[in-house]
Design a protein around this motif. Structure first.
Motif, PDB file in Angstrom:
ATOM      1  N   HIS A 200       0.844  -1.201   0.000  1.00  0.00           N
ATOM      2  CA  HIS A 200       0.000   0.000   0.000  1.00  0.00           C
ATOM      3  C   HIS A 200       0.877   1.249   0.000  1.00  0.00           C
ATOM      4  CE1 HIS A 200      -3.866   1.982   0.518  1.00  0.00           C
ATOM      5  NE2 HIS A 200      -3.366   2.725   1.505  1.00  0.00           N
ATOM      6  N   ARG A 201       1.946   1.209   0.756  1.00  0.00           N
ATOM      7  CA  ARG A 201       2.856   2.357   0.810  1.00  0.00           C
ATOM      8  C   ARG A 201       3.626   2.512  -0.504  1.00  0.00           C
ATOM      9  NH1 ARG A 201       4.112   5.814   4.560  1.00  0.00           N
ATOM     10  NH2 ARG A 201       6.163   6.809   4.676  1.00  0.00           N
ATOM     11  N   MET A 202       3.997   1.408  -1.132  1.00  0.00           N
ATOM     12  CA  MET A 202       4.639   1.480  -2.448  1.00  0.00           C
ATOM     13  C   MET A 202       3.672   2.076  -3.471  1.00  0.00           C
ATOM     14  SD  MET A 202       6.714  -2.141  -2.495  1.00  0.00           S
ATOM     15  CE  MET A 202       7.282  -1.902  -4.191  1.00  0.00           C
ATOM     16  N   GLY A 203       2.389   1.747  -3.330  1.00  0.00           N
ATOM     17  CA  GLY A 203       1.382   2.340  -4.205  1.00  0.00           C
ATOM     18  C   GLY A 203       1.303   3.845  -4.041  1.00  0.00           C
ATOM     19  N   LEU A 204       1.529   4.331  -2.803  1.00  0.00           N
ATOM     20  CA  LEU A 204       1.559   5.770  -2.560  1.00  0.00           C
ATOM     21  C   LEU A 204       2.620   6.438  -3.415  1.00  0.00           C
ATOM     22  CD1 LEU A 204       1.418   8.514  -0.987  1.00  0.00           C
ATOM     23  CD2 LEU A 204       2.898   7.448   0.732  1.00  0.00           C
ATOM     24  N   TRP A 205       3.832   5.881  -3.433  1.00  0.00           N
ATOM     25  CA  TRP A 205       4.909   6.497  -4.206  1.00  0.00           C
ATOM     26  C   TRP A 205       4.676   6.363  -5.707  1.00  0.00           C
ATOM     27  CZ3 TRP A 205       7.206   9.892  -1.601  1.00  0.00           C
ATOM     28  CH2 TRP A 205       7.467   9.722  -0.239  1.00  0.00           C
ATOM     29  N   ALA A 206       4.023   5.279  -6.111  1.00  0.00           N
ATOM     30  CA  ALA A 206       3.667   5.136  -7.526  1.00  0.00           C
ATOM     31  C   ALA A 206       2.671   6.224  -7.929  1.00  0.00           C
ATOM     32  CB  ALA A 206       3.087   3.751  -7.792  1.00  0.00           C
ATOM     33  N   MET A 207       1.715   6.516  -7.046  1.00  0.00           N
ATOM     34  CA  MET A 207       0.737   7.568  -7.337  1.00  0.00           C
ATOM     35  C   MET A 207       1.395   8.935  -7.353  1.00  0.00           C
ATOM     36  SD  MET A 207      -2.315   8.401  -8.123  1.00  0.00           S
ATOM     37  CE  MET A 207      -3.405   7.020  -7.744  1.00  0.00           C
ATOM     38  N   VAL A 208       2.316   9.188  -6.420  1.00  0.00           N
ATOM     39  CA  VAL A 208       3.038  10.467  -6.402  1.00  0.00           C
ATOM     40  C   VAL A 208       3.810  10.654  -7.706  1.00  0.00           C
ATOM     41  CG1 VAL A 208       4.930  11.736  -5.307  1.00  0.00           C
ATOM     42  CG2 VAL A 208       3.182  10.624  -3.895  1.00  0.00           C
ATOM     43  N   LEU A 209       4.476   9.596  -8.169  1.00  0.00           N
ATOM     44  CA  LEU A 209       5.219   9.672  -9.429  1.00  0.00           C
ATOM     45  C   LEU A 209       4.275   9.949 -10.592  1.00  0.00           C
ATOM     46  CD1 LEU A 209       7.824   9.342 -11.064  1.00  0.00           C
ATOM     47  CD2 LEU A 209       7.391   6.877 -11.119  1.00  0.00           C
ATOM     48  N   PHE A 210       3.126   9.294 -10.611  1.00  0.00           N
ATOM     49  CA  PHE A 210       2.160   9.529 -11.682  1.00  0.00           C
ATOM     50  C   PHE A 210       1.686  10.984 -11.678  1.00  0.00           C
ATOM     51  CE2 PHE A 210      -2.243  10.097 -12.937  1.00  0.00           C
ATOM     52  CZ  PHE A 210      -2.211   9.633 -14.244  1.00  0.00           C
ATOM     53  N   VAL A 211       1.389  11.526 -10.503  1.00  0.00           N
ATOM     54  CA  VAL A 211       0.903  12.902 -10.410  1.00  0.00           C
ATOM     55  C   VAL A 211       1.956  13.878 -10.936  1.00  0.00           C
ATOM     56  CG1 VAL A 211       0.252  14.745  -8.812  1.00  0.00           C
ATOM     57  CG2 VAL A 211      -0.710  12.453  -8.537  1.00  0.00           C
ATOM     58  N   ILE A 212       3.217  13.648 -10.583  1.00  0.00           N
ATOM     59  CA  ILE A 212       4.295  14.524 -11.063  1.00  0.00           C
ATOM     60  C   ILE A 212       4.350  14.507 -12.586  1.00  0.00           C
ATOM     61  CG2 ILE A 212       6.804  14.824 -11.153  1.00  0.00           C
ATOM     62  CD1 ILE A 212       6.887  13.794  -8.255  1.00  0.00           C
ATOM     63  N   LEU A 213       4.321  13.311 -13.189  1.00  0.00           N
ATOM     64  CA  LEU A 213       4.368  13.199 -14.644  1.00  0.00           C
ATOM     65  C   LEU A 213       3.115  13.792 -15.285  1.00  0.00           C
ATOM     66  CD1 LEU A 213       5.829   9.579 -14.975  1.00  0.00           C
ATOM     67  CD2 LEU A 213       7.026  11.751 -15.345  1.00  0.00           C
ATOM     68  N   HIS A 214       1.974  13.589 -14.648  1.00  0.00           N
ATOM     69  CA  HIS A 214       0.707  14.100 -15.172  1.00  0.00           C
ATOM     70  C   HIS A 214       0.714  15.628 -15.221  1.00  0.00           C
ATOM     71  CE1 HIS A 214      -3.564  14.407 -15.963  1.00  0.00           C
ATOM     72  NE2 HIS A 214      -3.754  15.088 -14.847  1.00  0.00           N
ATOM     73  N   VAL A 215       1.141  16.254 -14.134  1.00  0.00           N
ATOM     74  CA  VAL A 215       1.187  17.719 -14.087  1.00  0.00           C
ATOM     75  C   VAL A 215       2.211  18.247 -15.091  1.00  0.00           C
ATOM     76  CG1 VAL A 215       1.752  19.694 -12.629  1.00  0.00           C
ATOM     77  CG2 VAL A 215       0.390  17.812 -11.700  1.00  0.00           C
ATOM     78  N   TYR A 216       3.365  17.604 -15.161  1.00  0.00           N
ATOM     79  CA  TYR A 216       4.392  18.033 -16.120  1.00  0.00           C
ATOM     80  C   TYR A 216       3.856  17.972 -17.551  1.00  0.00           C
ATOM     81  CZ  TYR A 216       8.134  17.319 -19.496  1.00  0.00           C
ATOM     82  OH  TYR A 216       8.917  17.376 -20.618  1.00  0.00           O
ATOM     83  N   ALA A 217       3.238  16.843 -17.913  1.00  0.00           N
ATOM     84  CA  ALA A 217       2.742  16.674 -19.283  1.00  0.00           C
ATOM     85  C   ALA A 217       1.657  17.691 -19.606  1.00  0.00           C
ATOM     86  CB  ALA A 217       2.219  15.256 -19.467  1.00  0.00           C
ATOM     87  N   ALA A 218       0.772  17.969 -18.635  1.00  0.00           N
ATOM     88  CA  ALA A 218      -0.313  18.920 -18.878  1.00  0.00           C
ATOM     89  C   ALA A 218       0.230  20.322 -19.119  1.00  0.00           C
ATOM     90  CB  ALA A 218      -1.277  18.913 -17.695  1.00  0.00           C
ATOM     91  N   ILE A 219       1.154  20.759 -18.269  1.00  0.00           N
ATOM     92  CA  ILE A 219       1.737  22.097 -18.423  1.00  0.00           C
ATOM     93  C   ILE A 219       2.561  22.175 -19.703  1.00  0.00           C
ATOM     94  CG2 ILE A 219       3.334  23.765 -17.409  1.00  0.00           C
ATOM     95  CD1 ILE A 219       2.439  22.773 -14.661  1.00  0.00           C
ATOM     96  N   ARG A 220       3.291  21.112 -20.010  1.00  0.00           N
ATOM     97  CA  ARG A 220       4.112  21.088 -21.227  1.00  0.00           C
ATOM     98  C   ARG A 220       3.247  21.228 -22.474  1.00  0.00           C
ATOM     99  NH1 ARG A 220       6.139  17.517 -25.137  1.00  0.00           N
ATOM    100  NH2 ARG A 220       8.368  17.736 -25.585  1.00  0.00           N
ATOM    101  N   GLU A 221       2.104  20.524 -22.505  1.00  0.00           N
ATOM    102  CA  GLU A 221       1.221  20.619 -23.664  1.00  0.00           C
ATOM    103  C   GLU A 221       0.605  22.009 -23.781  1.00  0.00           C
ATOM    104  OE1 GLU A 221       0.368  18.073 -26.223  1.00  0.00           O
ATOM    105  OE2 GLU A 221       2.378  17.919 -25.382  1.00  0.00           O
ATOM    106  N   ASP A 222       0.274  22.606 -22.642  1.00  0.00           N
ATOM    107  CA  ASP A 222      -0.264  23.968 -22.677  1.00  0.00           C
ATOM    108  C   ASP A 222       0.731  24.940 -23.295  1.00  0.00           C
ATOM    109  OD1 ASP A 222      -2.862  24.580 -21.946  1.00  0.00           O
ATOM    110  OD2 ASP A 222      -2.499  24.186 -19.829  1.00  0.00           O
ATOM    111  N   ILE A 223       2.008  24.771 -22.988  1.00  0.00           N
ATOM    112  CA  ILE A 223       3.030  25.704 -23.444  1.00  0.00           C
ATOM    113  C   ILE A 223       3.506  25.391 -24.859  1.00  0.00           C
ATOM    114  CG2 ILE A 223       5.375  26.554 -23.016  1.00  0.00           C
ATOM    115  CD1 ILE A 223       4.863  26.048 -20.034  1.00  0.00           C
TER     116      ILE A 223
END
Length: 242
Positions: A200-223
């Protein structure tokens, strides 16, 4: 049925077309209100779950004074459990809207992996994110790479966290509770309770990594992609600049 549109010319009829500073801007309605509300509530729930989950795994140092006067960890656990219920109810509601909403609402729950054209478009997007291609394809909904990431990354991780989270919650709720009856099988499947805690704790870090990539990709596409991403999840409209 594929819902992706590799170019603006093949997109559905635009709701609006204007000219600003010599640029043509076309707007297409994509995400309905329930999808947008779910997205931001879900983002809040995941943020609360990540922060409180971290402190549950690594508790705060001992507080001064009488134990009865310090209930900070209790409040942290309560916030974690409340956000967990919100996440689970939200996913259930999102699944319902995939059935009754527009076709973009269904993109989260399936990927056209058996379509050759989908994989060609996916690799084209990989080239774009690797700074090999000069311009990305234009998609009204999720692009092929984002669609795969949302399904295999976000959805699968979220379901894993819900199942393992309720299994751990069922231990505290005791035998016979609905959490234990529905999810009690998870703990022996993993071996023991501590193993479920670890995963469950490993899943937490997997979700954190996904959120970082998700935000990066969204901002990158906007720009760089000349199309709205972040604002689309606020207004529901995706705009394309020619």
């Amino acid at each position: 049925m594929s819902t992706s549109h590799p170019s603006l010319a093949r997109a559905p009829a635009a709701d609006d077309s204007t000219v600003q500073h010599g640029q043509t801007i076309k707007s297409v309605y994509v995400y309905e209100a329930p999808v947008r509300v779910w997205h931001w509530i879900n983002a809040l729930a995941i943020t609360v779950l990540a922060i409180t989950g971290y402190f549950i795994g690594v508790p705060l140092p001992t507080q001064p004074g009488e134990a009865s006067a310090n209930y900070l960890m209790g409040y942290i656990r309560f916030a974690h459990f409340a956000a967990g219920y919100l996440l689970a109810v939200g996913i259930a509601g999102r699944a319902y809207w995939a059935l009754v909403g527009n076709h973009h609402a269904r993109e989260l729950f399936w990927v056209p992996v058996f379509q050759k054209a989908y994989w060609a478009e996916l690799f084209a997007m990989l080239k774009w994110y690797a700074f090999i291609s000069a311009r990305p394809g234009r998609y009204v909904g999720h692009n092929p790479l984002a669609r795969l990431a949302m399904f295999s990354g976000f959805l699968m991780i979220t379901l894993f966290m819900i199942v393992t989270g309720f299994a751990l919650y069922g231990e505290g709720a005791q035998m016979g509770s609905w959490q234990e009856r529905l999810f009690g099988w998870v703990i022996p499947l993993f071996g023991q309770s501590q193993d479920v805690h670890t995963w469950h704790r490993m899943g937490l870090w997997a979700m954190v990594l996904f959120v970082i990539l998700h935000v990066y990709a969204a901002i990158r596409e906007d720009i760089m992609g000349r199309q709205s991403i972040v604002s689309t999840m606020i207004s529901g409209y995706r705009t394309f600049k020619d």
